[in-house]
Design a protein around this motif. Sequence first.
Motif, mmCIF file in Angstrom:
data_model
loop_
_atom_site.group_PDB
_atom_site.id
_atom_site.type_symbol
_atom_site.label_atom_id
_atom_site.label_comp_id
_atom_site.label_asym_id
_atom_site.label_seq_id
_atom_site.Cartn_x
_atom_site.Cartn_y
_atom_site.Cartn_z
ATOM 1 N N PRO A 152 17.592 45.555 103.769
ATOM 2 C CA PRO A 152 17.162 44.630 102.711
ATOM 3 C C PRO A 152 15.646 44.566 102.552
ATOM 4 N N ASN A 153 14.909 44.620 103.661
ATOM 5 C CA ASN A 153 13.457 44.498 103.547
ATOM 6 C C ASN A 153 12.788 45.769 103.053
ATOM 7 N N VAL A 154 13.470 46.897 103.140
ATOM 8 C CA VAL A 154 12.972 48.098 102.458
ATOM 9 C C VAL A 154 12.960 47.851 100.952
ATOM 10 N N GLY A 187 5.414 47.475 96.226
ATOM 11 C CA GLY A 187 5.371 48.904 95.941
ATOM 12 C C GLY A 187 5.116 49.766 97.164
ATOM 13 N N ILE A 188 5.316 49.190 98.363
ATOM 14 C CA ILE A 188 5.108 49.944 99.596
ATOM 15 C C ILE A 188 6.311 50.856 99.845
ATOM 16 N N PRO A 189 6.101 52.164 99.961
ATOM 17 C CA PRO A 189 7.226 53.080 100.197
ATOM 18 C C PRO A 189 7.619 53.103 101.672
ATOM 19 N N VAL A 190 8.648 52.355 102.031
ATOM 20 C CA VAL A 190 9.118 52.321 103.413
ATOM 21 C C VAL A 190 10.211 53.373 103.573
ATOM 22 N N VAL A 191 9.862 54.477 104.183
ATOM 23 C CA VAL A 191 10.796 55.586 104.354
ATOM 24 C C VAL A 191 11.281 55.607 105.799
ATOM 25 N N ILE A 192 12.596 55.535 105.974
ATOM 26 C CA ILE A 192 13.199 55.608 107.299
ATOM 27 C C ILE A 192 13.938 56.929 107.399
ATOM 28 N N GLY A 193 13.665 57.666 108.472
ATOM 29 C CA GLY A 193 14.025 59.083 108.511
ATOM 30 C C GLY A 193 15.459 59.441 108.768
ATOM 31 N N LYS A 194 16.409 58.540 108.544
ATOM 32 C CA LYS A 194 17.805 58.915 108.712
ATOM 33 C C LYS A 194 18.236 59.936 107.670
ATOM 34 N N SER A 195 17.616 59.868 106.477
ATOM 35 C CA SER A 195 17.995 60.788 105.404
ATOM 36 C C SER A 195 16.868 60.861 104.385
ATOM 37 N N ASP A 209 8.362 59.916 109.250
ATOM 38 C CA ASP A 209 9.119 59.557 108.051
ATOM 39 C C ASP A 209 8.301 58.643 107.140
ATOM 40 N N TYR A 210 7.700 57.617 107.728
ATOM 41 C CA TYR A 210 6.874 56.690 106.951
ATOM 42 C C TYR A 210 5.659 57.407 106.349
ATOM 43 N N LEU A 211 5.053 58.300 107.130
ATOM 44 C CA LEU A 211 3.878 59.028 106.644
ATOM 45 C C LEU A 211 4.242 60.011 105.531
ATOM 46 N N LEU A 212 5.444 60.559 105.571
ATOM 47 C CA LEU A 212 5.907 61.404 104.464
ATOM 48 C C LEU A 212 5.930 60.611 103.164
ATOM 49 N N GLY A 213 6.368 59.348 103.249
ATOM 50 C CA GLY A 213 6.372 58.489 102.069
ATOM 51 C C GLY A 213 4.982 58.185 101.571
ATOM 52 N N LEU A 214 4.075 57.852 102.504
ATOM 53 C CA LEU A 214 2.689 57.557 102.102
ATOM 54 C C LEU A 214 2.020 58.789 101.494
ATOM 55 N N GLY A 258 0.478 61.130 94.009
ATOM 56 C CA GLY A 258 0.799 60.663 92.663
ATOM 57 C C GLY A 258 2.272 60.695 92.314
ATOM 58 N N LEU A 259 3.123 60.824 93.336
ATOM 59 C CA LEU A 259 4.563 60.866 93.107
ATOM 60 C C LEU A 259 5.237 59.607 93.650
ATOM 61 N N LYS A 260 6.447 59.361 93.180
ATOM 62 C CA LYS A 260 7.165 58.151 93.566
ATOM 63 C C LYS A 260 8.097 58.424 94.745
ATOM 64 N N VAL A 261 8.334 57.360 95.516
ATOM 65 C CA VAL A 261 9.340 57.377 96.562
ATOM 66 C C VAL A 261 10.497 56.496 96.086
ATOM 67 N N SER A 262 11.704 57.030 96.123
ATOM 68 C CA SER A 262 12.868 56.302 95.632
ATOM 69 C C SER A 262 13.861 56.055 96.763
ATOM 70 N N THR A 263 14.215 54.778 96.966
ATOM 71 C CA THR A 263 15.272 54.427 97.915
ATOM 72 C C THR A 263 16.510 54.064 97.114
ATOM 73 N N ILE A 264 17.550 54.859 97.245
ATOM 74 C CA ILE A 264 18.740 54.631 96.423
ATOM 75 C C ILE A 264 19.796 53.849 97.210
ATOM 76 N N PRO A 265 20.568 52.997 96.530
ATOM 77 C CA PRO A 265 21.577 52.173 97.204
ATOM 78 C C PRO A 265 22.882 52.925 97.470
ATOM 79 N N ILE A 266 22.737 54.138 97.970
ATOM 80 C CA ILE A 266 23.878 54.934 98.413
ATOM 81 C C ILE A 266 23.794 55.013 99.935
ATOM 82 N N MET A 267 24.909 54.747 100.602
ATOM 83 C CA MET A 267 24.867 54.560 102.041
ATOM 84 C C MET A 267 24.816 55.853 102.838
ATOM 85 N N VAL A 268 23.946 55.830 103.838
ATOM 86 C CA VAL A 268 24.045 56.790 104.930
ATOM 87 C C VAL A 268 24.355 55.943 106.159
#
Length: 384
Positions: free
Chosen positions: A192-194, A202-210, A234-239, A245-255
């Motif tokens: 939820p906090n992602v 607008g902080i891209p929180v990327v967690i490396g499960k997928s 994983d987080y640094l890949l997002g940053l 200049g590209l977007k990070v997208s977290t989609i509500p599809i489960m892993v």
Amino acid sequence: MLTVIVYFYALILGISLIHLAVSAVVTARRMKQKPDLKILNELKSLPRISILKPLKGIDDNLELNLRSFFELDYPDYELIFGLQNTDDPALPIVNKLMMAYPGVNARIVVENSEIGLNPKINNLHNMEKYIRGRYVLISDSNTQVKPEFLNYMLAAILKPDVGLVTATIRGIGAKKLAAIFENLHINTYVSPNVFVADALSGIPVVIGKSILISTQLLKRMGGFKAFKNFLAEDYLLGLKTKSLGLKVSTIPIMVDNVNIEWSLKRFINRHTRWAKIRRNMHIHHYFIESVSNPIALAVILALLLHNALGAGLLLLVTLVKMAHDIYLSRLMKSDLKWYHFFLTPVKDLLISILWFVPFISNTVNWRDNYFKIGKRSELRPLFN
């Protein structure tokens, strides 16, 4: 002076409860969104996707986890399994699955060369030269996905200006106490906090499960070796994606992150490690994070008041937090049982104690590798 402190904690507690409400609303809105697959119909053919699976040892339900990737409903993908030695107990499981699914393009890479201190990056780097896909999916070994997973991930990354896509994590399978703690925390706080961090700041929180990224963009970043001495790759890949200049997208599809029989030691080790990463990435965000634990704040307020009002507030806040967690777990379609939520206050108080650890220790233990952690999660040898 005591009155001022009481009012201060009452104010912070109020902010924390507002955060709970925001978390519930934002998560509900995001979970209602479904990626649109129409964009895939516009393609003459779907691009090849290379799935990198770094392995070490036996995770909970490892065979079923890996099997889900052999059963993906996608026409052109390859599986690359990375191990660092031939006596790894995960190797026979991979061999068994490759024999059971001869039609799936899969290979095993066994190399123990090291380019840096991050053992996962070393493994990924050893697999990198075998990538043949236009896109790369970095996927941890303790995850399971549905057959249509790659289609949703690809549809998201094909949207304009999207450079990296990650999926929502859901903890499943808990049987032991610490695993219940872990899945409670993933489903009611981490995921939820992602969404909240993305929606509010607008902080891209990327967690490396997928993580799905184009091979071209990964090369543009300098490949995996660019992250060889950082723990939070994983987080640094997002940053890095956002800085280009590209977007990070977290989609509500489960892993699904499978956690079944954790020990309390493993839970504490993981969350002290995560806390040290967050504290060293953004110290101001880390301090703000302390406001997101209303039960811990209510305990402090109850101790300060030392009366029936304080006890009543603590009980009320605990019930509100449990209701919040139940609601979010239902949104996530979690397999947590109703009685697991009675552990919410225990888990939250334990997390609140672990929050202080990064201020007294900068040592991390990750899969029996010990390091000192510095700014931006940079790793240094424990013994120089």
